[in-house]
Design a protein around this motif. Structure first.
Motif, mmCIF file in Angstrom:
data_model
loop_
_atom_site.group_PDB
_atom_site.id
_atom_site.type_symbol
_atom_site.label_atom_id
_atom_site.label_comp_id
_atom_site.label_asym_id
_atom_site.label_seq_id
_atom_site.Cartn_x
_atom_site.Cartn_y
_atom_site.Cartn_z
ATOM 1 N N PRO A 103 63.881 114.409 81.117
ATOM 2 C CA PRO A 103 63.517 113.732 79.870
ATOM 3 C C PRO A 103 63.236 112.257 80.111
ATOM 4 C CG PRO A 103 65.886 113.954 80.015
ATOM 5 C CD PRO A 103 65.321 114.646 81.231
ATOM 6 N N ASN A 104 62.246 111.715 79.414
ATOM 7 C CA ASN A 104 61.939 110.283 79.463
ATOM 8 C C ASN A 104 61.951 109.764 80.902
ATOM 9 O OD1 ASN A 104 61.363 107.739 78.493
ATOM 10 N ND2 ASN A 104 63.478 107.234 78.020
ATOM 11 N N PRO A 105 61.116 110.329 81.785
ATOM 12 C CA PRO A 105 61.198 109.988 83.211
ATOM 13 C C PRO A 105 60.551 108.659 83.581
ATOM 14 C CG PRO A 105 59.410 111.526 82.854
ATOM 15 C CD PRO A 105 60.069 111.332 81.514
ATOM 16 N N GLY A 106 59.932 107.973 82.611
ATOM 17 C CA GLY A 106 59.171 106.778 82.933
ATOM 18 C C GLY A 106 59.968 105.671 83.583
ATOM 19 N N LEU A 107 61.261 105.559 83.212
ATOM 20 C CA LEU A 107 62.084 104.493 83.793
ATOM 21 C C LEU A 107 62.102 104.543 85.315
ATOM 22 C CD1 LEU A 107 65.212 104.435 81.436
ATOM 23 C CD2 LEU A 107 63.409 102.739 81.566
ATOM 24 N N TRP A 108 61.938 105.740 85.863
ATOM 25 C CA TRP A 108 61.918 105.905 87.314
ATOM 26 C C TRP A 108 60.540 106.316 87.815
ATOM 27 C CZ3 TRP A 108 66.133 106.663 84.301
ATOM 28 C CH2 TRP A 108 67.271 105.925 84.649
ATOM 29 N N GLY A 109 59.515 105.989 87.022
ATOM 30 C CA GLY A 109 58.157 106.166 87.486
ATOM 31 C C GLY A 109 57.670 107.585 87.542
ATOM 32 N N GLY A 110 58.313 108.492 86.837
ATOM 33 C CA GLY A 110 57.821 109.857 86.767
ATOM 34 C C GLY A 110 57.817 110.581 88.092
ATOM 35 N N GLN B 274 56.451 103.756 75.616
ATOM 36 C CA GLN B 274 55.097 104.282 75.515
ATOM 37 C C GLN B 274 54.267 103.875 76.733
ATOM 38 O OE1 GLN B 274 53.048 103.361 71.858
ATOM 39 N NE2 GLN B 274 51.043 103.915 72.682
ATOM 40 N N ARG B 275 54.341 102.605 77.124
ATOM 41 C CA ARG B 275 53.568 102.136 78.273
ATOM 42 C C ARG B 275 54.042 102.789 79.566
ATOM 43 N NH1 ARG B 275 49.791 98.012 77.363
ATOM 44 N NH2 ARG B 275 49.160 98.583 79.478
ATOM 45 N N LEU B 276 55.337 102.968 79.698
ATOM 46 C CA LEU B 276 55.841 103.645 80.891
ATOM 47 C C LEU B 276 55.255 105.048 81.003
ATOM 48 C CD1 LEU B 276 59.630 102.651 80.895
ATOM 49 C CD2 LEU B 276 57.921 101.968 82.580
ATOM 50 N N GLY B 277 55.201 105.747 79.885
ATOM 51 C CA GLY B 277 54.713 107.114 79.878
ATOM 52 C C GLY B 277 53.229 107.233 80.160
ATOM 53 N N GLU B 278 52.494 106.135 80.063
ATOM 54 C CA GLU B 278 51.067 106.153 80.367
ATOM 55 C C GLU B 278 50.806 105.975 81.864
ATOM 56 O OE1 GLU B 278 49.584 103.041 77.891
ATOM 57 O OE2 GLU B 278 49.805 104.188 76.030
ATOM 58 N N TYR B 279 51.791 105.514 82.603
ATOM 59 C CA TYR B 279 51.733 105.335 84.058
ATOM 60 C C TYR B 279 50.549 104.464 84.486
ATOM 61 C CZ TYR B 279 55.340 108.850 83.941
ATOM 62 O OH TYR B 279 56.498 109.512 83.660
ATOM 63 N N ASP B 280 50.292 103.446 83.687
ATOM 64 C CA ASP B 280 49.267 102.458 84.022
ATOM 65 C C ASP B 280 49.964 101.146 84.366
ATOM 66 O OD1 ASP B 280 46.878 101.120 84.352
ATOM 67 O OD2 ASP B 280 46.600 100.745 82.216
ATOM 68 N N TRP B 281 50.799 101.195 85.394
ATOM 69 C CA TRP B 281 51.590 100.045 85.803
ATOM 70 C C TRP B 281 52.011 100.243 87.256
ATOM 71 C CZ3 TRP B 281 56.584 101.548 87.144
ATOM 72 C CH2 TRP B 281 57.033 102.777 86.626
ATOM 73 N N ASP B 282 52.674 99.225 87.815
ATOM 74 C CA ASP B 282 53.058 99.288 89.226
ATOM 75 C C ASP B 282 54.563 99.161 89.445
ATOM 76 O OD1 ASP B 282 50.292 99.286 90.494
ATOM 77 O OD2 ASP B 282 50.181 97.500 89.222
ATOM 78 N N ILE B 283 55.204 98.214 88.773
ATOM 79 C CA ILE B 283 56.648 98.044 88.918
ATOM 80 C C ILE B 283 57.284 97.906 87.542
ATOM 81 C CG2 ILE B 283 56.516 97.004 91.219
ATOM 82 C CD1 ILE B 283 56.941 94.267 89.870
ATOM 83 N N ALA B 284 58.564 98.268 87.476
ATOM 84 C CA ALA B 284 59.252 98.238 86.186
ATOM 85 C C ALA B 284 60.729 97.910 86.389
ATOM 86 C CB ALA B 284 59.098 99.581 85.479
ATOM 87 N N PRO B 285 61.161 96.696 86.038
ATOM 88 C CA PRO B 285 62.591 96.366 86.089
ATOM 89 C C PRO B 285 63.281 96.771 84.791
ATOM 90 C CG PRO B 285 61.296 94.396 85.659
ATOM 91 C CD PRO B 285 60.328 95.531 85.750
ATOM 92 N N PHE B 286 64.280 97.623 84.903
ATOM 93 C CA PHE B 286 64.968 98.121 83.717
ATOM 94 C C PHE B 286 66.461 98.259 83.992
ATOM 95 C CE2 PHE B 286 60.744 99.353 82.297
ATOM 96 C CZ PHE B 286 60.837 99.244 80.918
ATOM 97 N N GLY B 287 67.178 98.697 82.985
ATOM 98 C CA GLY B 287 68.587 99.020 83.109
ATOM 99 C C GLY B 287 68.865 100.314 82.376
ATOM 100 N N SER B 288 69.937 100.986 82.757
ATOM 101 C CA SER B 288 70.332 102.228 82.095
ATOM 102 C C SER B 288 71.833 102.193 81.880
ATOM 103 C CB SER B 288 69.946 103.438 82.950
ATOM 104 O OG SER B 288 70.246 104.644 82.280
ATOM 105 N N GLY B 289 72.251 102.583 80.693
ATOM 106 C CA GLY B 289 73.650 102.454 80.316
ATOM 107 C C GLY B 289 74.516 103.607 80.776
#
Length: 512
Positions: free
Chosen positions: A424-431, A392-407
């Protein structure tokens, strides 16, 4: 005839073999024992509507199946389809359905049901793995009760792989015309009691089309994110679970535990907010400075120990789409804090003037990545959230960096599509919103020749690297551990718990 690379050649060989011969199930070391409840915990279940999922696929295949599935070697195998015939020009697909397959409400699966599912995805799912493919569908029809015919306007290379995640559900499922509430599938277990974020209880389907299967009475999927899975495995509260690498030493010391690994890799990355970048990350050189500040070998050692692979590629070495030259040209393989600080100074950026916001899951590795960026002098507010909260927070794009993983994914395209403008669900890569990148990926999926398709993908990835949309840290194989009383189980290529030639339909519980 289209020339095939080894991956596609194996694909068609597997299809041809299934056309002529019945599938061979894994050999049993002992006589299977019927009964028991398997307690299972890998990834979650983000929606009851399988056509609208955003990436959590560690549960769905237990109760829903598709025309194809992904074999442990990454090739495509027929699943609900008994045979698949693809025309030489890649435009016509003929699927012959297996005879006698029933939905959980007792109805026989027919080609008309397949038509209804394709129509629902085409007409109602605007963003998803198959949205691009559906734009190229000219027509589909039920030729007869067991024959489904699909015509494309252009070749679409990943189609059979992607169809492994177009789950065929009964049009009688509650919520079919809107949001599915109770999916009715054909799988070995039934979607029954679901508490989002807590558990799914899935009892055995007694009319499953694989004669004699499943052996288990039920599977209990633990969907909680706040449990210590390693402790639960050792205590016997879980039978199968994904675990972090740091828990493997203690698990290896337990004689009641078997350590196994998924066949494809997961990849870790640190992304930037590309949809609404705030200063100073609206400057590509500042993003470059952060890339220099990330200690990728140290990070991957933390995540995967000696088994971690440090690369700037979307896939690991050995994959058809891995490019050695691009890997060797990686300027950020080794950390260089001095160069990072030089770039910031050249751009007139004083890190102390900025307070950054990081969004992540509640995983230890995310703290490691955030601390590396802090060392440049930035103040960072780190929001470590559960899966739903993070998405949800990723989709709001009120952030600067995001460390994640993808399976693991069923096809390379499934990694690229989430960086596309309508993915789909583009937030992991910052939209990412980049028409040039989109056109390169589109050219890849529409290219029949494997070598030219590979080059299109590599061009797109180089474009993403040049713009620093994300920084790949590296790859590792996920560990899925089981107790020794679990028989005839081995993880597959993806997180799918069930596929045509293996999975939980074949599992039974013996003595530890």
């Amino acid at each position: 005839m289209i020339r095939l690379d080894p991956i596609r050649r194996r694909l068609l060989l597997s299809v041809a073999a299934a056309t002529l011969l019945p599938l061979a199930w894994p050999a049993m070391a002992d006589d299977p024992v019927r009964g028991g409840v398997l307690r299972y915990s890998t990834t979650g279940l983000d929606t009851a509507d399988a056509h609208r999922h955003t990436g959590s696929i560690g549960v769905v295949q237990a109760y829903a199946e598709a025309l194809t599935s992904i074999a442990p070697d990454g090739s495509v195998e027929p699943f609900l389809a008994q045979s698949i015939d693809v025309s030489d020009d890649g435009l016509e697909y003929i699927f012959i359905l297996r005879d006698g397959v029933r939905f959980h409400n007792g109805d026989l699966l027919t080609a008309e049901d397949v038509v209804a599912n394709f129509a629902r995805v085409r007409d109602n799912i605007s963003r998803g793995w198959l949205s691009g493919a559906m734009q190229l569908v000219e027509e589909f029809e039920a030729v007869d009760q067991r024959t489904f015919r699909l015509i494309m306007t252009e070749p679409y290379a990943p189609l059979l792989n992607l169809l492994s995640e177009l789950w065929i559900l009964s049009p009688q499922s509650e919520g079919w015309d809107g949001q599915l509430v109770t999916p009715i599938g054909t799988g070995p277990f039934v979607f029954d009691e679901w508490l989002p974020g807590v558990r799914l209880h899935a009892p055995r389907f007694d009319q499953y089309w694989k004669a004699g299967l499943p052996y288990l009475d039920a599977v209990e999927f633990n969907l909680r994110e706040d449990i210590d899975k390693a402790l639960a495995l050792r205590a016997g509260d879980l039978h199968i679970a994904s675990v972090t690498r740091d828990t493997l030493p203690e698990l290896r010391a337990d004689p009641n535990i078997d350590i196994r690994f998924m066949k494809d890799t997961s990849w870790n990355f640190v992304s930037f907010n590309n949809r609404s970048p705030r200063p100073p990350f609206d400057n590509v050189r500042v993003r470059e400075a952060v890339a220099y500040a990330l200690d990728r070998p140290g990070f991957m050692n933390f995540v995967a120990g000696d088994d971690g692979v440090v690369t700037n590629q979307m896939v690991p070495p050995g994959n058809f789409y891995f490019d050695q030259a691009m890997h060797d040209a990686d300027r950020h393989h080794t950390r260089d804090l001095d160069r990072a600080r030089e770039i910031l100074a050249e751009e007139g950026v004083n890190p102390a003037d900025f307070k950054l916001r990081a969004v992540s899951w509640q995983n230890p590795y995310t703290q490691v990545a955030v601390q590396m960026v802090r060392e440049l002098g930035f103040e960072i507010e780190h929001l470590a959230l559960d899966d739903l909260g993070a998405m949800q927070r990723l989709g709001e794009y009120d952030w600067d960096i995001a460390p994640f993983g993808s399976g693991p994914r069923a096809d390379i395209f499934m990694r690229f599509i989430r960086m596309m403008s309508d993915g789909p669900n583009p937030g992991l890569w910052g939209g990412v919103q980049d028409a040039e990148f989109d056109s390169m990926v589109t050219a890849a999926v529409r290219e029949a020749d494997p070598d030219r398709r590979r080059q299109h993908y590599l061009d797109a990835w180089q474009h993403a690297l040049d713009n620093y949309y994300t920084v790949v840290m590296g790859h590792s194989q996920g560990a899925i551990v089981n107790r020794t009383e679990v028989r005839d189980w081995d993880p597959g290529f993806t997180y799918a718990p069930n596929w045509a030639s293996g999975g939980i339909a074949h599992v039974w519980l013996g003595e530890s």
